[in-house]
Design a protein around this motif. Sequence first.
Motif, PDB file in Angstrom:
ATOM      1  N   GLU A  78      -8.258  -9.370  -1.407  1.00  0.00           N
ATOM      2  CA  GLU A  78      -6.974 -10.048  -1.464  1.00  0.00           C
ATOM      3  C   GLU A  78      -6.189  -9.696  -0.213  1.00  0.00           C
ATOM      4  OE1 GLU A  78      -5.034  -9.958  -5.340  1.00  0.00           O
ATOM      5  OE2 GLU A  78      -3.124  -9.971  -4.264  1.00  0.00           O
TER       6      GLU A  78
ATOM      7  N   ARG B  94      -1.587   0.307  -5.823  1.00  0.00           N
ATOM      8  CA  ARG B  94      -1.148  -0.819  -5.013  1.00  0.00           C
ATOM      9  C   ARG B  94      -0.306  -1.759  -5.865  1.00  0.00           C
ATOM     10  NH1 ARG B  94      -1.209  -6.436  -4.146  1.00  0.00           N
ATOM     11  NH2 ARG B  94      -1.103  -6.828  -1.939  1.00  0.00           N
TER      12      ARG B  94
ATOM     13  N   GLU C 172      -9.221  -0.616  -5.248  1.00  0.00           N
ATOM     14  CA  GLU C 172      -9.139  -0.224  -6.653  1.00  0.00           C
ATOM     15  C   GLU C 172     -10.423  -0.642  -7.334  1.00  0.00           C
ATOM     16  OE1 GLU C 172      -5.637  -2.003  -8.318  1.00  0.00           O
ATOM     17  OE2 GLU C 172      -4.300  -0.775  -7.099  1.00  0.00           O
TER      18      GLU C 172
ATOM     19  N   GLY D  32      -2.528  -1.919   6.036  1.00  0.00           N
ATOM     20  CA  GLY D  32      -2.989  -0.893   5.113  1.00  0.00           C
ATOM     21  C   GLY D  32      -4.017  -1.496   4.174  1.00  0.00           C
TER      22      GLY D  32
ATOM     23  N   LYS E  56      -6.081  -0.901   0.643  1.00  0.00           N
ATOM     24  CA  LYS E  56      -6.170  -0.129  -0.594  1.00  0.00           C
ATOM     25  C   LYS E  56      -7.306  -0.680  -1.425  1.00  0.00           C
ATOM     26  CE  LYS E  56      -2.325   2.559  -1.699  1.00  0.00           C
ATOM     27  NZ  LYS E  56      -2.451   3.828  -2.367  1.00  0.00           N
TER      28      LYS E  56
ATOM     29  N   THR F 242      -3.525   5.556   2.112  1.00  0.00           N
ATOM     30  CA  THR F 242      -4.318   4.336   2.002  1.00  0.00           C
ATOM     31  C   THR F 242      -5.784   4.657   2.250  1.00  0.00           C
ATOM     32  OG1 THR F 242      -4.014   3.871   4.326  1.00  0.00           O
ATOM     33  CG2 THR F 242      -2.434   2.878   2.835  1.00  0.00           C
TER      34      THR F 242
ATOM     35  N   TYR G 261      -7.458  -4.605  -1.292  1.00  0.00           N
ATOM     36  CA  TYR G 261      -6.195  -5.254  -0.949  1.00  0.00           C
ATOM     37  C   TYR G 261      -5.883  -4.980   0.515  1.00  0.00           C
ATOM     38  CZ  TYR G 261      -5.382  -5.550  -5.975  1.00  0.00           C
ATOM     39  OH  TYR G 261      -5.477  -5.822  -7.311  1.00  0.00           O
TER      40      TYR G 261
ATOM     41  N   PHE H 176       0.813  -1.215   0.000  1.00  0.00           N
ATOM     42  CA  PHE H 176       0.000   0.000   0.000  1.00  0.00           C
ATOM     43  C   PHE H 176       0.847   1.265   0.000  1.00  0.00           C
ATOM     44  CE2 PHE H 176       0.229  -1.826   4.297  1.00  0.00           C
ATOM     45  CZ  PHE H 176       0.959  -0.850   4.939  1.00  0.00           C
TER      46      PHE H 176
END
Lengths: 273, 286, 390
Positions: free
Chosen positions: C117, A95, C71, C67, C69, C50, C164, A90
């Motif tokens: 994930e 990512r 998308e 963290g 993230k 993040t 993620y 991150f």
Amino acid sequence: MPLDTSTYNLALLRVDGRRWNELRRVHAQIRTQAAADGSSYLEMGHTKVMCVVTGPSEPGPRRGTGGGGAGGAGAGGAAEVVVSIVIAGFSSVDRKRHGRGDKRTLELQSTVANALAASLHIHLFPHSQVNISLHVLSQDGSLLAALINAAALACVDAGIPMTDYVAACTAGSTSTYAANDEGADPLLDLNHQEEQELPGLTVATLGESDRVVVLVCESRVQVSRLEGMLAVGVDGCKQVREILDRVVREKGRRMVQEGTVEKGIGLNEMDVD
Amino acid sequence: MNDRRRINGPAGATLAPFFDDAAPQDLDTRSTRSRPPNATRKLLLKTGVTPSASGSAYLEIETSAKPGLSGLKLSCSVHGPRALPKSAPFSPHIVLSTHVKYAPFATQQRRGYLRDSSERDLGIHLETALRGAIIADRWPKSGVDIIVSIIEGDQDRETSKLQGDEVWDMMNTLSGCITVAAAALADAGIDCVDTVAGGVAALVQDADDGSAPSIAVDPIPSEHKRILAACCVAYLPTRDEVTNLWFRGDLPASDLDLYTSLVGHGIQASKNANRVLIDCLSGTVG
Amino acid sequence: MASSQHVLLSPAELAYLHASLSLTPPIRPDGRSPTQFRPLVAETGILPGTNGSARICFADGTEAIVGVKAEVERTAQRPGEETVFLEEGGAGGDGDDEEEEAGQGLDKRKGDASWVEMTVEIPGLRDDDSGTAFLAAMLSEALLADGEFAKRLWINRRFHWKLYLDIILISPPLSYPLPLLSLTTHLALLSTRLPRLKSEGDEDPFFDDDWAAAPYLFPRTTSSSSTPSSTTTKSPTPAATRPPITLLVMAVGNNIIFDPSKEELAVADVALAVSVTGLSPSHETETGGGTAGEKQTGRNLRLLSIRTIDPPSRLTAPGVANAANTAYGASNGTSNGTQKMAEAEAVEGVWRPPRGGAKRMVLGALVQKVLERGGVVDEVLDALEGADSG
């Protein structure tokens, strides 16, 4: 998004509003983690790095990773400095998973290991190992410089004898290589955007001297500009050293005040109020 | 981690378009469970199938009458006990290493040659289940490798769109792995406190309406409308002990009885498998 | 495997530890009560880059950072599903996981396990270490168990969020890191925000630039009433659920001990990882009054997953009783005889690694203790909520 360098000549301000010789905000802490021998946390702008040092200790079972070992490896005459860098998925804007065998990470590891092995008194610890584990939490340029600074701070915290601080910084130039601009000014402490577009180098010096321990330049730049960049970089390293020194002294003062450590003889020279 | 040693197929696999001539309402009909809820499928277990290994076993679960629905086929080989390499540190116990690997063609999704995370996960589960059963301190300084290959997975070929079923399949696979590994261990002559066998029970909801869910033993995910929770148990019958318990699902905490009876049914299934295991082993001796 | 790392304790020390933990009440080496957690320092939102982040530092020095993230990703269209999409609301044959919310206009939201994930990074271990895979599987299993979480990532029929979760253990693994990683993940998810969706229907999504307007992935119970506009896109029913937490529980003798340290785990008879999720208390009063009819404190907990952790106690070296020790005058006859004696009845004060499994009653008691109303889970969740808001 390409970096707009055209406005620099108008106001002499960079994209993030800094002058050419300004560092970004550097914030550092030492002894962030109770269990480790030494630990530190360092922010240079938005680049955030954590470091944990274990050792000097008996070397564990040999692993064939080959990740950044430096110093008297195998010879037994000096401790080995082993650096492992974990770049968090991150940490960048998009990512990205960084594997452990990533070539770029391996190169960073060996650079940091060599830089520190040169200033640590590893010959005092034969047959042992100093493990430096670095975690990159956020990246915004000057990654290598931040890694070296964080590792140096953590080594100070771990109490490993060393000649002096290793302080690192980046320097760049205001226009691209292709522009072939003779009058380009040097820049101090590049952020990610500038690092992408402009030529830059990372330099680390030993303490207050002008002795360079690391010099990494991975971009194309005219030789005529190099000297200016290097001079600005070395100057930046001195500023960084001041900041690191202040962090260590501040922590030491606080520890004496809290009674965590006895005020020793050596501390008299440190102006404890 | 990428497999760089072999030439693999393209990564982005696509599903071929699927044209079904059958009337639309036929699409809805699922195969329904014909067994009573507390009956397991028939098992075939055979030991000594791999002559070169110290011990081996083969397990097959009955294929249902419906074509296209495959049963589980597992083979397990045990190598050892053998001396640990000189470089390994001293161990007062036998060092167990378990490998579970799907054959590339075992499931709908092709599996690579390197073990993926779900296979590693299964390996750890299997290790936990077996470590409780083995009398490990009789073999200091030695190691044993237990390798389970899943030749055919427990999957319904027609229900390609069913998502999330893989996790429930994993439980069935794990219970098979435990049983077959126990048989192979016995075949290798490694001392165990008891024969361990796996069993699965699930809380299923068959009807759309809000009827109360029921517990089924040895479930096939495609036969049920919805699986609310399932558990896989590795059980030692003579000691009445559980060596591995894996539960997954969504149960209200206020209803602990439901959980208890789910585990109870899992143990029941494990006892059934154990009977087959004992039969198979005593057949070898006699 | 991180749980079975070598414990540097002698058989005599193990026997002593086991004996003191089996007392009623147990005496733990660090003086905690059996249900007490190690003190911890927690902070959230530490990384502005993040969508959500958290850091927890246990008093023993282990530290983790998580963290999150997100998308935007295009949802893979599977052939044969188009037909179902055309008939609005007709939850035809393949709506497996969504008939619960029929009538709310939400039945088109569906989730997929592959949208999340999770990677776990432990220093000193290889990327493909089995123990790491086991930890990651355990944590993601709890997150996905109820199928509700993945639905939160649904944007429209063509797009979804891909989440993620990167879990990094900063310190070397001094104790089995599961509780630490789970609590940190919980906090990171609580602080996770996704940009507010501005587009409508199935068009390509675009989002509000204003980060302050971004709704939380797990809406705050306090803010949801004051700013309903930001939460209208979320369904009201699962809004009150919280991310799961996974607790490590172990049994020694007749005692149940929470959050064992490495030394305590080394003498465990059985160790379980239990994942639970709790509905937030304010929501609980509405439903709790309706269903149970009685006023109870604490949350409505839901059990999500249980895994047996292989206790490292099985790998410890056994002690030798004086009667079997040749140095103390035992007959040095056939080694078989001493072997038999070593495996016979346990001698008081001599360490023997546990053999076999756990009784059903013990496992049941462990799970029951975790799921107790107003018990440890409530305490932990309260503390974490405090850490998040404070």
